[in-house]
Design a protein around this motif. Structure first.
Motif, PDB file in Angstrom:
ATOM      1  N   GLN A 153       0.829  -1.210   0.000  1.00  0.00           N
ATOM      2  CA  GLN A 153       0.000   0.000   0.000  1.00  0.00           C
ATOM      3  C   GLN A 153       0.861   1.257   0.000  1.00  0.00           C
ATOM      4  O   GLN A 153       0.539   2.231  -0.698  1.00  0.00           O
ATOM      5  CB  GLN A 153      -0.951   0.014   1.200  1.00  0.00           C
ATOM      6  N   GLU A 154       1.950   1.255   0.751  1.00  0.00           N
ATOM      7  CA  GLU A 154       2.832   2.419   0.768  1.00  0.00           C
ATOM      8  C   GLU A 154       3.399   2.696  -0.623  1.00  0.00           C
ATOM      9  O   GLU A 154       3.522   3.851  -1.035  1.00  0.00           O
ATOM     10  CB  GLU A 154       3.979   2.187   1.759  1.00  0.00           C
ATOM     11  N   ILE A 155       3.737   1.628  -1.339  1.00  0.00           N
ATOM     12  CA  ILE A 155       4.257   1.799  -2.695  1.00  0.00           C
ATOM     13  C   ILE A 155       3.184   2.366  -3.610  1.00  0.00           C
ATOM     14  O   ILE A 155       3.421   3.327  -4.354  1.00  0.00           O
ATOM     15  CB  ILE A 155       4.763   0.441  -3.238  1.00  0.00           C
ATOM     16  N   SER A 161      -4.319   7.740  -5.607  1.00  0.00           N
ATOM     17  CA  SER A 161      -5.217   7.791  -4.445  1.00  0.00           C
ATOM     18  C   SER A 161      -6.387   6.818  -4.636  1.00  0.00           C
ATOM     19  O   SER A 161      -7.244   6.694  -3.766  1.00  0.00           O
ATOM     20  CB  SER A 161      -5.748   9.219  -4.247  1.00  0.00           C
ATOM     21  N   ASP A 162      -6.397   6.130  -5.788  1.00  0.00           N
ATOM     22  CA  ASP A 162      -7.484   5.185  -6.093  1.00  0.00           C
ATOM     23  C   ASP A 162      -7.190   3.820  -5.480  1.00  0.00           C
ATOM     24  O   ASP A 162      -6.902   2.843  -6.174  1.00  0.00           O
ATOM     25  CB  ASP A 162      -7.664   5.052  -7.613  1.00  0.00           C
ATOM     26  N   ILE A 163      -7.254   3.790  -4.144  1.00  0.00           N
ATOM     27  CA  ILE A 163      -6.909   2.569  -3.413  1.00  0.00           C
ATOM     28  C   ILE A 163      -8.123   2.073  -2.635  1.00  0.00           C
ATOM     29  O   ILE A 163      -8.646   2.800  -1.785  1.00  0.00           O
ATOM     30  CB  ILE A 163      -5.728   2.826  -2.459  1.00  0.00           C
ATOM     31  N   GLY A 174     -10.003   3.551 -12.041  1.00  0.00           N
ATOM     32  CA  GLY A 174      -8.902   4.203 -11.362  1.00  0.00           C
ATOM     33  C   GLY A 174      -7.774   4.589 -12.308  1.00  0.00           C
ATOM     34  O   GLY A 174      -7.777   4.251 -13.498  1.00  0.00           O
ATOM     35  N   LYS A 175      -6.815   5.301 -11.758  1.00  0.00           N
ATOM     36  CA  LYS A 175      -5.590   5.619 -12.495  1.00  0.00           C
ATOM     37  C   LYS A 175      -4.419   5.430 -11.543  1.00  0.00           C
ATOM     38  O   LYS A 175      -4.450   5.902 -10.402  1.00  0.00           O
ATOM     39  CB  LYS A 175      -5.616   7.052 -13.027  1.00  0.00           C
ATOM     40  N   VAL A 176      -3.384   4.753 -12.033  1.00  0.00           N
ATOM     41  CA  VAL A 176      -2.142   4.582 -11.282  1.00  0.00           C
ATOM     42  C   VAL A 176      -1.040   5.194 -12.129  1.00  0.00           C
ATOM     43  O   VAL A 176      -0.806   4.765 -13.262  1.00  0.00           O
ATOM     44  CB  VAL A 176      -1.862   3.091 -10.997  1.00  0.00           C
ATOM     45  N   ALA A 177      -0.401   6.226 -11.596  1.00  0.00           N
ATOM     46  CA  ALA A 177       0.608   6.987 -12.350  1.00  0.00           C
ATOM     47  C   ALA A 177       0.040   7.470 -13.679  1.00  0.00           C
ATOM     48  O   ALA A 177       0.723   7.492 -14.699  1.00  0.00           O
ATOM     49  CB  ALA A 177       1.854   6.133 -12.573  1.00  0.00           C
ATOM     50  N   GLY A 178      -1.228   7.842 -13.665  1.00  0.00           N
ATOM     51  CA  GLY A 178      -1.884   8.365 -14.864  1.00  0.00           C
ATOM     52  C   GLY A 178      -2.365   7.308 -15.836  1.00  0.00           C
ATOM     53  O   GLY A 178      -2.994   7.630 -16.848  1.00  0.00           O
ATOM     54  N   ILE A 179      -2.092   6.028 -15.538  1.00  0.00           N
ATOM     55  CA  ILE A 179      -2.499   4.939 -16.436  1.00  0.00           C
ATOM     56  C   ILE A 179      -3.868   4.410 -16.002  1.00  0.00           C
ATOM     57  O   ILE A 179      -4.041   4.038 -14.838  1.00  0.00           O
ATOM     58  CB  ILE A 179      -1.460   3.799 -16.412  1.00  0.00           C
ATOM     59  N   PRO A 180      -4.847   4.358 -16.921  1.00  0.00           N
ATOM     60  CA  PRO A 180      -6.170   3.845 -16.556  1.00  0.00           C
ATOM     61  C   PRO A 180      -6.087   2.368 -16.178  1.00  0.00           C
ATOM     62  O   PRO A 180      -5.491   1.563 -16.901  1.00  0.00           O
ATOM     63  CB  PRO A 180      -6.999   4.021 -17.839  1.00  0.00           C
ATOM     64  N   CYS A 181      -6.666   2.022 -15.040  1.00  0.00           N
ATOM     65  CA  CYS A 181      -6.673   0.613 -14.642  1.00  0.00           C
ATOM     66  C   CYS A 181      -7.697   0.371 -13.550  1.00  0.00           C
ATOM     67  O   CYS A 181      -8.228   1.302 -12.936  1.00  0.00           O
ATOM     68  CB  CYS A 181      -5.286   0.171 -14.167  1.00  0.00           C
TER      69      CYS A 181
END
Length: 360
Positions: A153-155, A161-163, A174-181
């Motif tokens: 979770q820390e990583i 913030s989509d956790i 969601g988006k992780v580092a701007g990537i849709p997922c």
């Protein structure tokens, strides 16, 4: 000819030892080796390519009715974003597969199935569907990356913030580092962790971004070997080992996901209740010398008591262990048994599953 996941070149870059598995070429381990990969997930975090898994969309007015008929669990009260685990039985109560269902929106569900069963599962669903429902296999379009371990979770918080706050929940758009997922709080290691579902084209970028974000936590890539030792320590069943078309979900301890109060589902009439079970899945801790593997005969009081389904040395626990299906009379914790390993007797005792449970 084996297929390649979208991360095949990444595995080569990180010196993954590639082997055929479920129709794909996947890393059994990397340079660190299985034990270090296993320990990384237990103590820090590890990164897995699980893009070989299958994904199926179920949607339509009768989607819920179909899921409740096809699967043993009950999906009636699911919330949007929630995930629910379930076996899927054949007409005789044996297990076709075990899978996870996510409620994406009203009348639409996202189903994740085992890699080796995805074509079989998809055909089973098509052959048994009723009413107004569509099933679509989207496996070839989706990559899946699992970030697992106590620091996961820390990583991930460094990138999004989509956790999901709760276990077995997901953020779909969601988006992780701007990537849709899709970000799912699930895993197959016995640790807290996440599974990210995304389009194939973004897989390499996502992997490298996660590796960079996890560098301060010594995040390392992990292969199939560590995935198997981790799930065994956590007492998690694997299709083709603890379950198959002739083993029902109740006798392997999945009764929590079998809702007999439902009107009906495929295989219901052939499933035993807890009182009528004749055999059960148990853990075996090796007390003698040797490592127990799958499909080895288990003896108790000088006679055959059952068979092993999986076995290995458990790196975090520091001892060899196995899972087995035994006649009910030999399943009490502390029961002494003998396992025949390549013609040699190895002593073991029955223990309560799981072998390992993460601290709260």
């Amino acid at each position: 000819m084996e297929l390649k996941t979208p991360l095949y070149e990444i595995h080569l870059k990180y010196h993954g030892k590639m082997v055929p598995f479920a129709g794909y070429l996947l890393p059994i381990q990397y340079e660190e080796g299985i034990i270090k990969e296993h320990m990384a997930v237990r103590t820090r975090a590890g990164l897995f390519d699980v893009s070989h898994m299958g994904e199926i969309i179920c949607k339509g007015k009768d989607a819920l009715e179909n899921l409740n008929r096809l699967l043993t669990n009950d999906f009636t009260d699911m919330e949007i974003g929630q995930a629910r685990y379930s076996p899927m039985c054949n007409e005789h109560g044996g297990t076709v597969d075990d899978l996870i269902v996510y409620k994406k929106k009203e009348e639409e569900y996202f189903i994740v199935v085992n890699a080796s069963n995805k074509e079989k599962d998809y055909q089973w669903m098509l052959e048994h569907k009723l009413g107004e429902v569509e099933f679509e296999d989207i496996s070839d379009k989706i990559a899946q990356i699992a970030l697992q371990g106590p620091r996961s979770q820390e990583i991930l918080m460094k990138l999004t913030s989509d956790i999901p706050e709760k276990y077995y929940h997901a953020v779909f758009d969601g988006k992780v580092a701007g990537i849709p997922c899709m970000v799912s709080r699930t895993g197959y290691t016995g640790e807290d962790g996440f599974e990210l579902y995304l389009e194939n084209q973004y897989a390499e970028t996502m992997w490298e971004t996660l590796m960079e974000a996890g560098s301060e936590y010594v995040l390392i890539p992990c292969g199939l070997g560590a995935r198997d030792t981790l799930r065994l320590e956590a007492g998690m069943p694997l299709y083709g080992h603890e379950m198959n078309d002739d083993i029902n979900p109740v006798e392997i301890g999945l009764g929590f996901a079998v809702k007999m109060q439902k009107d009906d589902f495929i295989g219901k009439s052939h499933l035993p209740n807890k009182d009528s079970l004749t055999r059960k899945r148990v853990g075996l801790r090796v007390t003698g010398r040797g490592i127990i593997r799958e499909q080895e005969e288990v003896l108790a009081e000088g006679k055959k008591a059952g068979f092993t389904t999986s076995g290995t040395h458990c790196p975090y626990l520091g001892y060899p262990a196995a899972m087995a299906i035994l006649d009910k009379e030999y399943t009490a914790a502390g029961t002494k048994v003998t396992v025949i390993v390549r013609g040699r007797e190895v002593e073991a005792e029955v223990v309560t599953l799981p072998f390992y449970r993460k601290s709260k």
